[in-house]
Structures are given as C-alpha cells and as structure tokens.
Design a protein around this motif. Structure first.
Motif, PDB file in Angstrom:
ATOM      1  N   GLN A 105     -76.195 -17.592 -41.206  1.00  0.00           N
ATOM      2  CA  GLN A 105     -74.764 -17.747 -41.465  1.00  0.00           C
ATOM      3  C   GLN A 105     -74.055 -16.387 -41.480  1.00  0.00           C
ATOM      4  O   GLN A 105     -72.944 -16.254 -40.967  1.00  0.00           O
ATOM      5  N   ALA A 106     -74.689 -15.387 -42.074  1.00  0.00           N
ATOM      6  CA  ALA A 106     -74.084 -14.043 -42.116  1.00  0.00           C
ATOM      7  C   ALA A 106     -73.930 -13.475 -40.710  1.00  0.00           C
ATOM      8  O   ALA A 106     -72.922 -12.824 -40.406  1.00  0.00           O
ATOM      9  N   ALA A 107     -74.899 -13.736 -39.840  1.00  0.00           N
ATOM     10  CA  ALA A 107     -74.809 -13.257 -38.462  1.00  0.00           C
ATOM     11  C   ALA A 107     -73.623 -13.913 -37.756  1.00  0.00           C
ATOM     12  O   ALA A 107     -72.886 -13.262 -37.012  1.00  0.00           O
ATOM     13  N   ARG A 108     -73.417 -15.201 -37.989  1.00  0.00           N
ATOM     14  CA  ARG A 108     -72.272 -15.880 -37.367  1.00  0.00           C
ATOM     15  C   ARG A 108     -70.966 -15.352 -37.957  1.00  0.00           C
ATOM     16  O   ARG A 108     -69.994 -15.128 -37.246  1.00  0.00           O
ATOM     17  N   ASP A 109     -70.936 -15.155 -39.281  1.00  0.00           N
ATOM     18  CA  ASP A 109     -69.717 -14.638 -39.903  1.00  0.00           C
ATOM     19  C   ASP A 109     -69.370 -13.250 -39.373  1.00  0.00           C
ATOM     20  O   ASP A 109     -68.194 -12.930 -39.200  1.00  0.00           O
ATOM     21  N   ASP A 110     -70.378 -12.427 -39.117  1.00  0.00           N
ATOM     22  CA  ASP A 110     -70.120 -11.112 -38.528  1.00  0.00           C
ATOM     23  C   ASP A 110     -69.461 -11.264 -37.158  1.00  0.00           C
ATOM     24  O   ASP A 110     -68.527 -10.524 -36.819  1.00  0.00           O
ATOM     25  N   GLU A 111     -69.950 -12.227 -36.376  1.00  0.00           N
ATOM     26  CA  GLU A 111     -69.354 -12.463 -35.059  1.00  0.00           C
ATOM     27  C   GLU A 111     -67.930 -12.990 -35.198  1.00  0.00           C
ATOM     28  O   GLU A 111     -67.027 -12.569 -34.464  1.00  0.00           O
ATOM     29  N   TYR A 112     -67.721 -13.902 -36.138  1.00  0.00           N
ATOM     30  CA  TYR A 112     -66.367 -14.414 -36.355  1.00  0.00           C
ATOM     31  C   TYR A 112     -65.431 -13.286 -36.793  1.00  0.00           C
ATOM     32  O   TYR A 112     -64.280 -13.226 -36.376  1.00  0.00           O
ATOM     33  N   GLU A 113     -65.928 -12.403 -37.642  1.00  0.00           N
ATOM     34  CA  GLU A 113     -65.101 -11.280 -38.116  1.00  0.00           C
ATOM     35  C   GLU A 113     -64.667 -10.395 -36.946  1.00  0.00           C
ATOM     36  O   GLU A 113     -63.542  -9.903 -36.922  1.00  0.00           O
ATOM     37  N   GLU A 114     -65.552 -10.213 -35.970  1.00  0.00           N
ATOM     38  CA  GLU A 114     -65.180  -9.438 -34.789  1.00  0.00           C
ATOM     39  C   GLU A 114     -64.035 -10.103 -34.041  1.00  0.00           C
ATOM     40  O   GLU A 114     -63.115  -9.428 -33.565  1.00  0.00           O
ATOM     41  N   ILE A 115     -64.067 -11.414 -33.937  1.00  0.00           N
ATOM     42  CA  ILE A 115     -62.981 -12.119 -33.253  1.00  0.00           C
ATOM     43  C   ILE A 115     -61.685 -12.000 -34.050  1.00  0.00           C
ATOM     44  O   ILE A 115     -60.615 -11.780 -33.481  1.00  0.00           O
ATOM     45  N   ILE A 116     -61.773 -12.125 -35.359  1.00  0.00           N
ATOM     46  CA  ILE A 116     -60.577 -11.963 -36.189  1.00  0.00           C
ATOM     47  C   ILE A 116     -59.975 -10.583 -35.969  1.00  0.00           C
ATOM     48  O   ILE A 116     -58.756 -10.433 -35.821  1.00  0.00           O
ATOM     49  N   ASP A 117     -60.813  -9.547 -35.924  1.00  0.00           N
ATOM     50  CA  ASP A 117     -60.326  -8.182 -35.656  1.00  0.00           C
ATOM     51  C   ASP A 117     -59.649  -8.102 -34.289  1.00  0.00           C
ATOM     52  O   ASP A 117     -58.596  -7.480 -34.140  1.00  0.00           O
ATOM     53  N   LYS A 118     -60.260  -8.736 -33.276  1.00  0.00           N
ATOM     54  CA  LYS A 118     -59.679  -8.721 -31.924  1.00  0.00           C
ATOM     55  C   LYS A 118     -58.370  -9.508 -31.891  1.00  0.00           C
ATOM     56  O   LYS A 118     -57.458  -9.158 -31.142  1.00  0.00           O
ATOM     57  N   CYS A 119     -58.264 -10.553 -32.694  1.00  0.00           N
ATOM     58  CA  CYS A 119     -57.003 -11.292 -32.787  1.00  0.00           C
ATOM     59  C   CYS A 119     -55.907 -10.406 -33.373  1.00  0.00           C
ATOM     60  O   CYS A 119     -54.756 -10.431 -32.910  1.00  0.00           O
ATOM     61  N   GLN A 120     -56.254  -9.606 -34.364  1.00  0.00           N
ATOM     62  CA  GLN A 120     -55.276  -8.674 -34.932  1.00  0.00           C
ATOM     63  C   GLN A 120     -54.852  -7.651 -33.880  1.00  0.00           C
ATOM     64  O   GLN A 120     -53.665  -7.310 -33.783  1.00  0.00           O
ATOM     65  N   ASP A 121     -55.814  -7.179 -33.086  1.00  0.00           N
ATOM     66  CA  ASP A 121     -55.481  -6.253 -31.989  1.00  0.00           C
ATOM     67  C   ASP A 121     -54.556  -6.925 -30.977  1.00  0.00           C
ATOM     68  O   ASP A 121     -53.621  -6.297 -30.469  1.00  0.00           O
ATOM     69  N   PHE A 122     -54.831  -8.198 -30.678  1.00  0.00           N
ATOM     70  CA  PHE A 122     -54.010  -8.951 -29.736  1.00  0.00           C
ATOM     71  C   PHE A 122     -52.571  -9.041 -30.235  1.00  0.00           C
ATOM     72  O   PHE A 122     -51.621  -8.796 -29.485  1.00  0.00           O
ATOM     73  N   LEU A 123     -52.406  -9.385 -31.517  1.00  0.00           N
ATOM     74  CA  LEU A 123     -51.064  -9.500 -32.097  1.00  0.00           C
ATOM     75  C   LEU A 123     -50.364  -8.143 -32.115  1.00  0.00           C
ATOM     76  O   LEU A 123     -49.150  -8.063 -31.860  1.00  0.00           O
ATOM     77  N   ALA A 124     -51.108  -7.081 -32.381  1.00  0.00           N
ATOM     78  CA  ALA A 124     -50.526  -5.735 -32.360  1.00  0.00           C
ATOM     79  C   ALA A 124     -50.065  -5.374 -30.953  1.00  0.00           C
ATOM     80  O   ALA A 124     -49.017  -4.729 -30.783  1.00  0.00           O
ATOM     81  N   GLN A 125     -50.824  -5.785 -29.946  1.00  0.00           N
ATOM     82  CA  GLN A 125     -50.441  -5.519 -28.561  1.00  0.00           C
ATOM     83  C   GLN A 125     -49.149  -6.264 -28.216  1.00  0.00           C
ATOM     84  O   GLN A 125     -48.269  -5.711 -27.553  1.00  0.00           O
ATOM     85  N   LEU A 126     -49.039  -7.515 -28.645  1.00  0.00           N
ATOM     86  CA  LEU A 126     -47.801  -8.254 -28.407  1.00  0.00           C
ATOM     87  C   LEU A 126     -46.620  -7.581 -29.104  1.00  0.00           C
ATOM     88  O   LEU A 126     -45.527  -7.478 -28.538  1.00  0.00           O
TER      89      LEU A 126
END
Length: 197
Positions: A105-126
């Motif tokens: 579960q921690a390994a999956r959460d780490d992967e999800y956290e990376e996507i959340i970070d990339k989503c923040q980058d996406f919103l910053a780019q917009l």
C-alpha cells in the motif's frame, strides 16, 4: 460504463466495499551477475513497473493473479537468459501479512503522491499560461497532451493498486481538478480565438 465491470478510477471504499485482502502472493527470488550493472537495473525497473515490492534484496513480491504470474514468469526466463538464477513461488504469508500489505500500500501511495505532485505542476503551468495570456490552440494542445499522460500514468497505477491504497481518492480528485481547469482554459482559448477573427 457499458459493461458490468467496476470503474477502475473508483476506490473500493467509495463503492462501499472494504479493501480486498490478498489471495496469496507471488515471490520472485533471483540472482543476477554483478556485471554489467545494467542487468540489475533492468530487472529492478521491470519489477517496479509491475508494482512489486522488495521483501529483501533480490526477493520481490506481487499479489497473486494471472497477469502478475505471466509477467513474473517472463521476467524469470529473462533473468536466466542473462546468466542469473530465479525461482518463482506462489505462497501465503503465515506471519506478518499486515506488514507485507502495508508495504504494498505504501508503494502505491508513493506513486499516487507523484501524480498529485504532477497535477500541481499541471495547474501551475495553466496559471502561467493565464498570466502570460497564452490562449492559443498550440498551448491548449500541449496541455491536453500533458493531461493524457497523467491519465495514462494513473491507469497504470490503479491497475497495480489491487487493494485500494489510501491516496487513491485524493489522486482522483487532483486529476479531476486538472480536467476541470483544462476545460476552463479551453473555453478561454476558444473565446480568444473567436474574438481575434
């Protein structure tokens, strides 16, 4: 959806189901020659790509399932072709299953956290596009491609997330926020283009 399969983007908890319990594990125990080091790196990348967790050096586990078994059998064959040794086992955890499941579960959460970070980058780019007043079809297309990459990445992780890791829901919300923001940006692009004609 048109079929009876559940939407993979819906966390099990949201559907009212408790997280699934493991129905056994597949354990790959292997040895690879120390040189060249690229062989070790290649195996590590493949195992991580499958969502496997390491129980210790050269001992990786995945929840049992037909797709996981096919992938690990193939990887075992490749390890042997590299001059290494590998054993693939189907097993259950007698003691410590909670720890193995928590690591998965921690390994999956780490992967999800990376996507959340990339989503923040996406919103910053917009937001940057708004500040620079870049409302063009080219910018819109570039941002649409970035969103497709995020969706595809999320799909790979949700395929591996067989037990519904805790950060799954937050990741789905972050991606939905990105989709909504892109819709608003697209509307602005269309409006700007209409005004310029």
């Amino acid at each position: 959806m048109l079929n009876d399969e559940p939407d993979p983007r819906t966390p099990p908890e949201a559907a009212g189901d408790p997280p699934a319990r493991p129905n056994g594990w597949l354990l790959l125990i292997y040895r690879i020659p120390s040189e060249p080091t690229r062989l070790r790196a290649a195996v590590w990348r493949r195992l991580k790509g499958l969502g496997a967790i390491y129980l210790q050096n050269s001992a990786a586990a995945l929840p049992a399932g037909p797709a996981a078994e096919r992938a690990l059998r193939k990887l075992r064959r490749e390890i042997i072709e590299m001059g290494g040794t590998a054993v693939l086992m189907s097993c259950g955890v007698l003691v410590g299953e909670a720890e193995v499941l928590a690591a998965f579960q921690a390994a999956r959460d780490d992967e999800y956290e990376e996507i959340i970070d990339k989503c923040q980058d996406f919103l910053a780019q917009l937001e940057k596009e708004y500040r620079a007043e870049h409302f063009t079809y080219a910018e819109l297309e570039e941002n649409e491609e970035d969103l497709v990459k995020l969706r595809n990445w999320l799909a790979k992780i949700t395929d591996r997330d067989v037990f519904g890791a805790p950060k799954r829901a937050a990741t789905l919300e972050a991606l939905a926020t990105c989709e909504h923001a892109l819709e608003e940006y697209a509307a602005r692009v269309y409006a700007e283009e209409a005004e310029s004609q």
